[in-house]
Design a protein around this motif. Structure first.
Motif: not given
Length: 99
Positions: A4-13
Motif C-alpha cells: 500500500k502506498i501512503k498518501i504522505a509518501d506521494l509527491p506534491d502535485f
C-alpha cells in the motif's frame, strides 16, 4: 500481497510543471472557468503567471510583482480590468459561448 502506498509518501502535485505551452494553459483555464469560482480563476491565473515567470508577466501587464501576487492569490477577488491585463500578458483571450 500488494504494497500500500501512503498518501504522505506521494509527491506534491504542482500544476505549473504541466503549464508549459499555450494549449495546456488554455485548457487549464477553460476547466477552471467551468467551476464558476472567481477565486479559483484568480488562483489559476496566478499559477500560470508563476509558470511563465511572475516578473515577465508583471512587466507585460503593467502591474507590479507584489500587486500580481496579492491579486492572484487563492481566495482573491481581482477586478475585471486586472484579469484582462493578466490574460493579455499571458497571451490568452476569454470568450463567451452559449451555456
Amino acid at each position: 500481497m500488494t504494497d500500500k502506498i501512503k498518501i504522505a509518501d506521494l509527491p506534491d502535485f504542482d500544476i505549473t510543471e504541466h503549464l508549459d505551452n499555450d494549449q495546456a494553459i488554455a485548457k487549464y483555464l477553460t476547466i477552471v472557468l467551468e467551476e464558476d469560482d472567481p477565486a479559483a480563476f484568480a488562483d489559476a491565473l496566478g499559477r500560470i503567471a508563476r509558470a511563465r515567470g511572475m516578473t515577465q508577466i508583471a512587466k507585460a501587464s503593467g502591474l507590479t510583482r507584489d500587486a500580481l501576487y496579492k491579486t492572484l492569490r487563492p481566495n482573491a477577488s481581482p477586478r475585471f480590468d486586472t484579469i484582462v491585463k493578466v490574460c493579455r500578458a499571458l497571451g490568452v483571450k476569454l470568450h463567451a459561448q452559449v451555456a
